[in-house]
Scaffold this motif. Structure first.
Motif, PDB file in Angstrom:
ATOM      1  N   MET A   1     158.131  93.307  68.732  1.00  0.00           N
ATOM      2  CA  MET A   1     157.930  92.565  67.485  1.00  0.00           C
ATOM      3  C   MET A   1     157.984  91.068  67.719  1.00  0.00           C
ATOM      4  O   MET A   1     157.121  90.320  67.258  1.00  0.00           O
ATOM      5  CB  MET A   1     158.992  92.992  66.453  1.00  0.00           C
ATOM      6  N   GLU A   2     158.998  90.612  68.443  1.00  0.00           N
ATOM      7  CA  GLU A   2     159.125  89.175  68.695  1.00  0.00           C
ATOM      8  C   GLU A   2     157.895  88.639  69.426  1.00  0.00           C
ATOM      9  O   GLU A   2     157.369  87.581  69.077  1.00  0.00           O
ATOM     10  CB  GLU A   2     160.375  88.893  69.528  1.00  0.00           C
ATOM     11  N   ALA A   3     157.460  89.347  70.447  1.00  0.00           N
ATOM     12  CA  ALA A   3     156.296  88.903  71.213  1.00  0.00           C
ATOM     13  C   ALA A   3     155.053  88.889  70.336  1.00  0.00           C
ATOM     14  O   ALA A   3     154.255  87.942  70.383  1.00  0.00           O
ATOM     15  CB  ALA A   3     156.094  89.826  72.417  1.00  0.00           C
ATOM     16  N   ALA A   4     154.891  89.917  69.518  1.00  0.00           N
ATOM     17  CA  ALA A   4     153.713  90.000  68.654  1.00  0.00           C
ATOM     18  C   ALA A   4     153.705  88.871  67.628  1.00  0.00           C
ATOM     19  O   ALA A   4     152.668  88.255  67.372  1.00  0.00           O
ATOM     20  CB  ALA A   4     153.688  91.356  67.954  1.00  0.00           C
ATOM     21  N   ARG A   5     154.866  88.581  67.064  1.00  0.00           N
ATOM     22  CA  ARG A   5     154.951  87.517  66.060  1.00  0.00           C
ATOM     23  C   ARG A   5     154.684  86.143  66.697  1.00  0.00           C
ATOM     24  O   ARG A   5     153.992  85.310  66.117  1.00  0.00           O
ATOM     25  CB  ARG A   5     156.323  87.534  65.390  1.00  0.00           C
ATOM     26  N   GLN A   6     155.212  85.935  67.877  1.00  0.00           N
ATOM     27  CA  GLN A   6     155.011  84.644  68.541  1.00  0.00           C
ATOM     28  C   GLN A   6     153.544  84.412  68.865  1.00  0.00           C
ATOM     29  O   GLN A   6     153.078  83.272  68.871  1.00  0.00           O
ATOM     30  CB  GLN A   6     155.839  84.569  69.828  1.00  0.00           C
TER      31      GLN A   6
ATOM     32  N   SER B   1     158.567  98.197  66.089  1.00  0.00           N
ATOM     33  CA  SER B   1     158.413  97.341  67.274  1.00  0.00           C
ATOM     34  C   SER B   1     159.602  96.416  67.492  1.00  0.00           C
ATOM     35  O   SER B   1     159.808  95.939  68.603  1.00  0.00           O
ATOM     36  CB  SER B   1     157.105  96.550  67.201  1.00  0.00           C
ATOM     37  N   CYS B   2     160.401  96.191  66.455  1.00  0.00           N
ATOM     38  CA  CYS B   2     161.598  95.351  66.648  1.00  0.00           C
ATOM     39  C   CYS B   2     162.675  96.080  67.425  1.00  0.00           C
ATOM     40  O   CYS B   2     163.615  95.445  67.910  1.00  0.00           O
ATOM     41  CB  CYS B   2     162.139  94.856  65.313  1.00  0.00           C
ATOM     42  N   GLN B   3     162.541  97.386  67.538  1.00  0.00           N
ATOM     43  CA  GLN B   3     163.558  98.169  68.240  1.00  0.00           C
ATOM     44  C   GLN B   3     163.103  98.567  69.638  1.00  0.00           C
ATOM     45  O   GLN B   3     163.824  99.260  70.351  1.00  0.00           O
ATOM     46  CB  GLN B   3     163.901  99.416  67.419  1.00  0.00           C
ATOM     47  N   VAL B   4     161.909  98.142  70.028  1.00  0.00           N
ATOM     48  CA  VAL B   4     161.393  98.455  71.365  1.00  0.00           C
ATOM     49  C   VAL B   4     161.535  97.207  72.223  1.00  0.00           C
ATOM     50  O   VAL B   4     160.846  96.213  72.021  1.00  0.00           O
ATOM     51  CB  VAL B   4     159.921  98.909  71.312  1.00  0.00           C
ATOM     52  N   ILE B   5     162.481  97.267  73.153  1.00  0.00           N
ATOM     53  CA  ILE B   5     162.788  96.121  74.001  1.00  0.00           C
ATOM     54  C   ILE B   5     162.067  96.291  75.339  1.00  0.00           C
ATOM     55  O   ILE B   5     162.144  97.342  75.971  1.00  0.00           O
ATOM     56  CB  ILE B   5     164.312  96.000  74.238  1.00  0.00           C
ATOM     57  N   MET B   6     161.386  95.241  75.737  1.00  0.00           N
ATOM     58  CA  MET B   6     160.571  95.319  76.944  1.00  0.00           C
ATOM     59  C   MET B   6     161.421  95.533  78.190  1.00  0.00           C
ATOM     60  O   MET B   6     162.476  94.924  78.359  1.00  0.00           O
ATOM     61  CB  MET B   6     159.758  94.023  77.083  1.00  0.00           C
ATOM     62  N   THR B   7     160.933  96.417  79.063  1.00  0.00           N
ATOM     63  CA  THR B   7     161.541  96.647  80.374  1.00  0.00           C
ATOM     64  C   THR B   7     160.409  96.658  81.406  1.00  0.00           C
ATOM     65  O   THR B   7     159.231  96.784  81.043  1.00  0.00           O
ATOM     66  CB  THR B   7     162.268  98.009  80.436  1.00  0.00           C
ATOM     67  N   ASP B   8     160.760  96.589  82.664  1.00  0.00           N
ATOM     68  CA  ASP B   8     159.732  96.659  83.713  1.00  0.00           C
ATOM     69  C   ASP B   8     159.014  98.009  83.674  1.00  0.00           C
ATOM     70  O   ASP B   8     157.827  98.099  83.988  1.00  0.00           O
ATOM     71  CB  ASP B   8     160.355  96.438  85.093  1.00  0.00           C
ATOM     72  N   GLU B   9     159.733  99.061  83.295  1.00  0.00           N
ATOM     73  CA  GLU B   9     159.142 100.406  83.266  1.00  0.00           C
ATOM     74  C   GLU B   9     158.039 100.506  82.209  1.00  0.00           C
ATOM     75  O   GLU B   9     157.171 101.371  82.289  1.00  0.00           O
ATOM     76  CB  GLU B   9     160.209 101.468  82.983  1.00  0.00           C
ATOM     77  N   LEU B  10     158.090  99.639  81.210  1.00  0.00           N
ATOM     78  CA  LEU B  10     157.098  99.702  80.127  1.00  0.00           C
ATOM     79  C   LEU B  10     155.885  98.820  80.394  1.00  0.00           C
ATOM     80  O   LEU B  10     155.000  98.699  79.532  1.00  0.00           O
ATOM     81  CB  LEU B  10     157.746  99.295  78.798  1.00  0.00           C
ATOM     82  N   ALA B  11     155.799  98.224  81.567  1.00  0.00           N
ATOM     83  CA  ALA B  11     154.666  97.354  81.889  1.00  0.00           C
ATOM     84  C   ALA B  11     153.358  98.106  81.715  1.00  0.00           C
ATOM     85  O   ALA B  11     153.269  99.303  82.012  1.00  0.00           O
ATOM     86  CB  ALA B  11     154.790  96.855  83.329  1.00  0.00           C
ATOM     87  N   ASP B  12     152.368  97.407  81.201  1.00  0.00           N
ATOM     88  CA  ASP B  12     151.030  97.936  80.940  1.00  0.00           C
ATOM     89  C   ASP B  12     150.995  98.919  79.774  1.00  0.00           C
ATOM     90  O   ASP B  12     150.039  99.681  79.625  1.00  0.00           O
ATOM     91  CB  ASP B  12     150.420  98.595  82.188  1.00  0.00           C
ATOM     92  N   MET B  13     152.032  98.900  78.974  1.00  0.00           N
ATOM     93  CA  MET B  13     152.078  99.759  77.790  1.00  0.00           C
ATOM     94  C   MET B  13     150.972  99.371  76.802  1.00  0.00           C
ATOM     95  O   MET B  13     150.567  98.214  76.702  1.00  0.00           O
ATOM     96  CB  MET B  13     153.443  99.608  77.105  1.00  0.00           C
TER      97      MET B  13
ATOM     98  N   LEU C   1     149.272  90.834  75.748  1.00  0.00           N
ATOM     99  CA  LEU C   1     150.319  89.823  75.733  1.00  0.00           C
ATOM    100  C   LEU C   1     151.259  90.025  76.901  1.00  0.00           C
ATOM    101  O   LEU C   1     151.579  91.166  77.256  1.00  0.00           O
ATOM    102  CB  LEU C   1     151.165  89.914  74.452  1.00  0.00           C
ATOM    103  N   GLU C   2     151.722  88.933  77.460  1.00  0.00           N
ATOM    104  CA  GLU C   2     152.811  89.017  78.428  1.00  0.00           C
ATOM    105  C   GLU C   2     154.105  89.015  77.628  1.00  0.00           C
ATOM    106  O   GLU C   2     154.322  88.138  76.784  1.00  0.00           O
ATOM    107  CB  GLU C   2     152.767  87.831  79.386  1.00  0.00           C
ATOM    108  N   VAL C   3     154.936  90.028  77.870  1.00  0.00           N
ATOM    109  CA  VAL C   3     156.173  90.180  77.107  1.00  0.00           C
ATOM    110  C   VAL C   3     157.346  90.145  78.090  1.00  0.00           C
ATOM    111  O   VAL C   3     157.471  91.038  78.930  1.00  0.00           O
ATOM    112  CB  VAL C   3     156.179  91.510  76.319  1.00  0.00           C
ATOM    113  N   PRO C   4     158.201  89.136  77.999  1.00  0.00           N
ATOM    114  CA  PRO C   4     159.334  89.060  78.919  1.00  0.00           C
ATOM    115  C   PRO C   4     160.266  90.263  78.770  1.00  0.00           C
ATOM    116  O   PRO C   4     160.465  90.770  77.655  1.00  0.00           O
ATOM    117  CB  PRO C   4     160.052  87.770  78.497  1.00  0.00           C
ATOM    118  N   VAL C   5     160.835  90.710  79.877  1.00  0.00           N
ATOM    119  CA  VAL C   5     161.840  91.771  79.838  1.00  0.00           C
ATOM    120  C   VAL C   5     162.992  91.297  78.937  1.00  0.00           C
ATOM    121  O   VAL C   5     163.426  90.149  79.006  1.00  0.00           O
ATOM    122  CB  VAL C   5     162.345  92.084  81.264  1.00  0.00           C
ATOM    123  N   GLY C   6     163.434  92.190  78.067  1.00  0.00           N
ATOM    124  CA  GLY C   6     164.533  91.866  77.160  1.00  0.00           C
ATOM    125  C   GLY C   6     164.091  91.397  75.794  1.00  0.00           C
ATOM    126  O   GLY C   6     164.922  91.232  74.899  1.00  0.00           O
ATOM    127  N   VAL C   7     162.802  91.164  75.626  1.00  0.00           N
ATOM    128  CA  VAL C   7     162.258  90.714  74.343  1.00  0.00           C
ATOM    129  C   VAL C   7     161.633  91.908  73.626  1.00  0.00           C
ATOM    130  O   VAL C   7     161.033  92.782  74.250  1.00  0.00           O
ATOM    131  CB  VAL C   7     161.209  89.597  74.564  1.00  0.00           C
TER     132      VAL C   7
END
Ligand code: FES
Length: 108
Positions: free
Chosen positions: A25-30, A85-97, A16-22
């Motif tokens: 959990m939100e990305a997975a649910r969407q 997962s609701c407490q893990v907010i996407m950042t650029d550093e987490l790309a490809d996680m 999934l592509e997950v925007p920074v700041g999201v």
């Protein structure tokens, strides 16, 4: 946009592509990732959004808060890299996680 790979209990993998700041959990649910129930909508009070985080990325995360840490004590299949997962907010550093969705979530 950063990408996160979700490893599902049946062995399938979804990227999934997950925007920074999201949150994860939100990305997975969407995107309809099965196994991320998220009963409380991100309030860190249900524990039904548990995932296992790839170790390299886990080490980049801020420590879990008190409420999250308490829930991680009782989620099924907990590990040393468990997070809500609701407490893990996407950042650029987490790309490809890579995150693994457990076969079972807390029943609420
Ligand atoms: S959605 Fe309820 S604890 Fe994460």
């Amino acid at each position: 946009m950063p990408t996160v790979r979700f490893l599902l209990p049946d062995g399938a993998e979804r990227a999934l592509e997950v925007p920074v700041g999201v949150s994860l959990m939100e990305a997975a649910r969407q995107d309809g990732i099965e196994g991320i129930v998220a009963e409380c909508g991100g309030g860190a009070i249900c524990g039904t959004c548990h995932v296992h985080i790839q170790k390299e990325c886990f080490d980049l995360l801020e420590p879990a808060g008190m409420a999250e840490a308490a829930l991680l004590q009782i989620v099924p299949d907990a590990s040393e890299t468990s997070r809500l997962s609701c407490q893990v907010i996407m950042t650029d550093e987490l790309a490809d996680m890579c995150v693994r969705v457990p076969a079972e979530q807390l029943t609420v």
